[in-house]
Scaffold this active site. Structure first.
Site, short mmCIF file in Angstrom:
data_model
loop_
_atom_site.label_atom_id
_atom_site.label_comp_id
_atom_site.label_asym_id
_atom_site.label_seq_id
_atom_site.Cartn_x
_atom_site.Cartn_y
_atom_site.Cartn_z
N HIS A 803 -6.11 11.30 -17.33
CA HIS A 803 -5.26 10.12 -17.20
C HIS A 803 -6.15 8.94 -16.78
CE1 HIS A 803 -1.71 13.03 -16.39
NE2 HIS A 803 -1.79 12.73 -17.68
N GLU A 806 -6.17 7.14 -13.29
CA GLU A 806 -6.46 7.91 -12.08
C GLU A 806 -7.96 7.86 -11.78
OE1 GLU A 806 -4.66 11.68 -12.92
OE2 GLU A 806 -2.65 10.81 -13.05
N HIS A 900 -7.20 15.06 -10.69
CA HIS A 900 -6.21 14.02 -10.97
C HIS A 900 -6.06 13.10 -9.77
CE1 HIS A 900 -4.03 15.33 -14.76
NE2 HIS A 900 -4.86 16.34 -14.55
N GLU A 985 -5.06 17.10 -6.92
CA GLU A 985 -4.51 15.75 -6.83
C GLU A 985 -5.06 15.03 -5.60
OE1 GLU A 985 -2.45 14.37 -8.97
OE2 GLU A 985 -1.42 16.00 -10.06
#
Length: 1118
Positions: A803, A806, A900, A985
């Site tokens: 992504h 990010e 991420h 994350e």
């Protein structure tokens, strides 16, 4: 015993329904009241299950229809009915069937002059109206007309009754048919006048709850378009805007202020964004078409929400809970699908794994044996230290280890930086100050460079040479600055600037960056570089605390939006930058800020000057898409120092953001960088994130109802006049930065110890190579034994940046890469026992073109892992192919992890996969054999929870969701068979636990997390059953045995973390409570406890005719 109790209760209820004796009825009502006034609500629900509601309603009907209704019976009966009816979802329907609605209305009309009796009737009506269907029937039978006879202008008499009437009316108006009837009969104007009267006379704010009830009535009416039109025609916006300004600073007026703002937001006319089209300003002729359709012009119907049918939330049909998106199909959870491509295709990946077959001579580095120590750049010479000492590297020019012998003994290790009493971060501190005097820096004053030396000469040169900051801030991508625009002096200064660059930023070289930027291909052909990416970034010397949210800041901003609507003459509304219009839209001399974003990773589509120091900003949708507006990165110049400028990003899409919880955007000042402080810092004040009045046309979201956009608003005070500053959603990390970093890494390693190979996984759709990095240790010799050990090392596979928005994932990856090639003893052991296959950027095209989430085809690549296609999703196709190849030769990775970033949670955490936990969470009952599962998937997050300051086990989840079936984590777990398949994350914001509690993440903390992840892999191997005695012996020899034993035991202790419930989006709803949406559908109306309290109080204080002494506004909890 339970049967006896049930039969006893049923006997009481039967007697109540059939008895005509007053004494018996009163006695039974008293028994029931006493029974239900103690204990929990379970007693009430039990009574409902035994027919209690029907018995009470039948008794009401029989008593009321007698020639002379006995209020000694009716009043306690009403109180009991209200208590029971609130808990019975079918109470309204039962009352309708037993004709209790008509009876209660008749009694209310008869008691208009008897306030105490009327109050009890109103309580019953309030319970009946909780069902929208029953409320609609009450409206047909004239209930609203009755209530308007009770709700009088301001008075200090009968205020209990008036308040109850407003609450009943608000409940009735939840029905759209009732709201429509109220509009047709002119009640909107009446409600506004009543509220104005109570507001103007209630100077002591005694009757806030009556005013609140009137506002709730308006709140329900304006959900209809006709209601909004009537409200606007009655000048309701002006009236409530004026009221809101008087209430805004009073916390005691919270109930009123909240609903006023909801009404104002609801009635603010919705409109499309001020853009020519919702689709991206950039297009790319992607193969196979794109994933989004063209938008259509919005129509009035797109913004209408005036349905005909009544929706009864308390209907007879029990609400069916969804399965929380959890996958419960055992076949899908346990099966291992076959290859998604012909098996012979896997042979092509053999070339990406030369370490499996090549001889030692073929593995020699390209530098050769004549490489001298001085030819390498040991920027990260010993180890990856703590976040604080990462900053030390940047702000100490003497950090370089060039010329330092490679045989130096390492005295410290990454183990010194884990969560422990020795942490350099004080948990109670909001800032970390470096202890080394050479690292001191004057943040607020100019004239001090990063090494503490005076820069007065530099400052003087800034003034004397009159550098063209505008040109320097976005240099053109050429081999030199010769193409810079006039004046000629600026070219000479820029050339001198480039040649005199201090080069003290680890792993960065502007010359090399420019060379890579020249080779980077964008969809629109960027020809300039952003100065921060070209010049480099050093972390500031202190970590920045989270921003304390100013009370009421969101409401102030919403009222400012309303002011624009009411006073449009005050708005400048001048477009000062646009990708859709001819450039430039402003002349060289302008009284407004200048904006620019046409550089790598840049994203700003349009800037509109609203007031002298306020600008609305619109960010570009992802290429070939009309969605995913969240990431921004742009240049702003022409500012005045010490003036707060307000920026409103008005087309954000996510429903909530960490900007509401202490997060700040990032800023980079060109002048600060030229003065020796090249750093991205957190900045901004009065920050909030809320739903606005702009709406996306339904045609752009696959026919779904048009969704709202959200505004991120923040104020920035710039440090210098006429500076050029860059603002970004988070710390940018471009594709060219990655390629520069990899090249410098390859030059900086010891080629006799570190095997570092950079291949191209594939070409992206945009024509950019996707790098694949291999890191391990060279074999000790080319003997057969050492070559065999070399070729049998297990694999670890790490990916990142699928992504593009990010960027924090890239900073974590940067820390991982630098640690793995370092001389830290843990890194040495990891290299000697593993082969690391790393894809540091899975979506280069998205990163280059400033996308937030998608590829050039406008699709989320992390939803393409099930069936990727080589010509549509080449990076995913070949990443999955490489994993299949490793698995096919029996070398599947020990750990797969995809890095991420997370926009709605704090800390760092892992998502994993567990069949057992998923089925248990879903409440599935399966055989014990089917639940047998290797629980080692929990080991790595438990280890990181003990080691990494930023990591928390409490946010980890191991549930498998249907909506995640095509993500990397789930596909690698299910198809490749990697039990330790994770998504890691990292918060955009910071930490709310551990040593970094209350601090925002800087790049140092993110890089440290990347190194800590490697340490976690090391501890995981030491704790595994397959760990060799040789590795344990070497670990004990190289590391302090006591320290090693301490952390092995510590990481084996039980963790308090447990699996979280299913989360249905990549950025789940924020766990922290905040009413950030001004038009929330949930009304702060009285709950069970509040109405129970009113009933109980009335039972003990029957003399209700108070003169302003009772039933006043209760204190509002803050």
């Amino acid at each position: 015993m339970a049967e006896q109790e049930g039969s006893g209760l049923q006997m009481l209820l039967h007697t109540l329904q059939n008895s005509s004796d007053k004494a018996s009825i009163l006695a039974i009502l008293q028994v029931l009241s006493d029974l239900l006034s103690v204990g929990t609500d379970r007693r009430i629900y039990y009574m409902i299950s035994k027919g209690g509601s029907e018995a009470l309603l039948q008794t009401l009907v029989d008593t009321a229809r007698s020639p002379s209704p006995d209020y000694d019976i009716l009043l306690p009966l009403f109180r009991l009915m209200a208590k029971v009816g609130l808990r019975d979802k079918k109470f309204g329907q039962k009352a309708l069937e037993l004709e209790a609605l008509d009876v209660t209305l008749i009694l209310a009309r008869k008691n208009l002059s008897h306030s105490h009796n009327l109050l009890h009737c109103l309580w019953a009506l309030r319970v009946f109206a909780s069902s929208v269907t029953t409320g609609a029937m009450l409206g047909i039978n004239g209930a609203m007309e009755l209530l308007f006879k009770v709700i009088s202008p301001y008075t200090r008499k009968h205020t209990r009754t008036i308040r109850a009437a407003t609450e009943v009316l608000a409940a009735l108006l939840k029905s759209k048919s009732n709201s429509r009837r109220a509009v047709n009969r002119g009640y909107v104007t009446s409600l506004l006048r009543l509220h104005q009267d109570w507001h103007s006379h209630d100077v002591t704010d005694t009757y806030v709850l009556i005013r609140h009830g009137l506002l709730l009535c308006l709140r329900h009416v304006v959900t209809l378009r006709s209601g909004r039109e009537a409200f606007l025609a009655a000048h309701g916006m002006e009236t409530l805007f004026s009221i809101a300004q008087t209430c805004l600073d009073k916390k005691s007026m919270e109930p009123v202020t909240c609903v006023v703002l909801q009404i104002l937001r609801q009635c603010y006319p919705e409109s499309p964004l001020p853009l020519l089209t919702a689709t991206s300003a950039y297009t790319f002729p992607a193969p196979g078409g794109t994933s989004s359709g063209l938008p259509q012009a919005p129509t009035e119907e797109d913004f209408e929400d005036d349905g005909e049918e009544e929706i009864d939330k308390d209907s007879d049909v029990e609400a069916v809970k969804e399965d929380d998106d959890l996958e419960t199909d055992m076949n899908k959870l346990s099966s291992k699908p076959g290859l998604d491509r012909p098996e012979e295709e896997l042979a092509q990946y053999d070339a990406m794994c030369p370490e499996l077959s090549c001889s030692f001579e073929e593995l020699e580095p390209k530098y050769g044996d004549d490489l001298t120590l001085e030819d390498t750049l040991y920027a990260n010479h010993n180890h990856i230290p703590s976040a604080a000492s990462l900053r030390h590297q940047c702000f100490n020019r003497e950090h370089s280890s060039r010329g330092r012998g490679r045989e130096d003994t390492v005295h410290t290790s990454i183990l010194d930086t884990v969560k422990s009493g020795k942490s350099r971060i004080q948990p109670s501190s909001k800032q970390r100050h470096l202890t080394n005097a050479n690292q001191s820096i004057q943040q607020n004053g100019l004239g001090i460079d990063s090494s503490g030396h005076g820069t007065s000469g530099t400052q003087a040169s800034l003034e004397e040479a009159a550098w063209d900051i505008e040109s320097i801030s976005c240099p053109r991508i050429t081999s030199s600055f010769s193409n810079l625009p006039e004046p000629e002096e600026s070219k000479e200064v820029a050339e001198k600037l480039l040649h005199t660059h201090t080069k003290h930023i680890p792993f960065h070289d502007p010359h090399l960056y420019m060379a890579h930027a020249m080779r980077t291909r964008s969809a629109v052909g960027f020809d300039t570089m952003a100065f921060p990416d070209f010049w480099g970034h050093c972390p500031p010397p202190t970590a920045q605390p989270m921003l304390d949210r100013k009370w009421g800041v969101q409401r102030i901003k919403i009222l400012e939006d309303v002011r624009r609507f009411l006073q449009p003459s005050d708005v400048i509304n001048k477009v000062v930058f646009s990708l859709d219009e001819p450039w430039p839209v402003q002349g060289p001399v302008s009284d407004c800020l200048r904006f620019y974003s046409k550089f790598e990773s840049g994203n700003l589509r349009k800037a509109i000057q609203v007031r002298e120091f306020e600008y609305d900003l619109l960010i570009n949708a992802d290429v070939n898409s009309s969605q995913h507006q969240q990431w921004f990165y742009f240049k702003v110049s022409g500012m005045r120092a010490a003036i707060p400028y307000r920026f409103n990003v008005i087309n954000c899409e996510k429903p909530n953001s960490q900007f509401n919880y202490g997060m700040q955007p990032t800023l980079y000042s060109v002048k600060e960088a030229l003065l020796g402080r090249p750093a991205w810092i957190r900045t901004g004040s009065e920050i909030c994130y809320y739903k606005n009045h702009y709406r996306l046309n339904a045609a752009t979201v696959d026919g779904a109802s048009g969704k709202h956009y959200y505004t991120l608003t923040f104020a920035v005070t710039f440090p210098h006049n006429e500076d050029a500053c860059f603002l970004a959603y988070h710390y940018p990390y471009t594709y060219s930065s990655l390629m520069t970093h990899l090249e410098i890494l390859e030059r900086s390693i010891d080629p006799r110890q570190v095997y570092f190979r950079q291949d191209s996984l594939c070409q992206t759709l945009g024509g950019n190579p996707c790098p694949l990095v291999t890191i391990t240790a060279f074999p000790e010799s080319n003997s057969a034994q050492h070559l065999e050990q070399f070729r049998c090392r297990p694999y670890q596979v790490i990916t990142a940046r699928v992504h593009p928005g990010e960027s924090n994932a890239s900073w974590v990856m940067k820390g991982t890469l630098e640690f793995l090639v370092s001389n830290d003893p843990v890194a040495k052991l990891l290299r000697e026992h593993f082969v690391f296959k790393i894809i540091p950027m899975l979506n280069p095209d998205g990163v280059i073109n400033g996308n937030h989430r998608c590829s050039l085809r406008g699709e989320d690549l992390n939803r393409q892992w099930l069936l990727p296609q080589a010509h549509l999703q080449p990076t995913i196709y070949h990443a999955k192919g490489l994993l299949h190849y490793l698995s096919s030769i029996g070398r599947g990775p020990v750990v797969f992890c995809d890095f991420h970033g997370h926009s709605q949670k704090k800390n760092v955490f892992l998502y994993g996969c567990s069949m057992k936990e998923t089925l248990w969470q879903a409440g599935c009952t399966v055989g014990g054999a089917a639940l047998l599962e290797d629980v080692s998937y929990r080991m790595l997050p438990k280890i990181l929870d003990k080691l990494a300051p930023a990591f928390t086990m409490n946010s980890c989840s191991f549930l498998v969701e249907k909506s995640r079936a095509s993500t990397a984590r789930v596909v690698v777990w299910r198809e490749i068979g990697v039990s330790r398949s994770y998504t890691m994350e990292s918060s955009y914001c910071g930490c709310n636990q551990g040593p970094y509690q209350g601090l925002q993440f800087g790049t140092s903390e993110l890089e440290e997390m990347g190194a800590m992840f490697c340490l976690g892999l090391f501890i995981l191997e030491l704790k595994s059953a397959s760990c060799s005695h040789e590795l344990l012996a070497r670990a004990t020899t190289l590391l302090n045995a006591d320290v090693l034993d301490h952390y092995l035991q510590r990481c084996g202790s039980s963790s308090s973390g447990n699996s979280r419930s299913s989360e249905v989006d990549d950025e789940p709803s924020c766990m922290e409570e905040i009413n950030y949406s001004a038009d929330s559908s949930s009304d702060p109306e009285p709950n069970f406890t509040e109405l129970d309290r009113q009933i109980q109080e009335c039972a003990f204080h029957k003399d209700e005719e108070e003169e302003g002494t009772g039933w006043r506004r209760r204190s509002v909890p803050q």
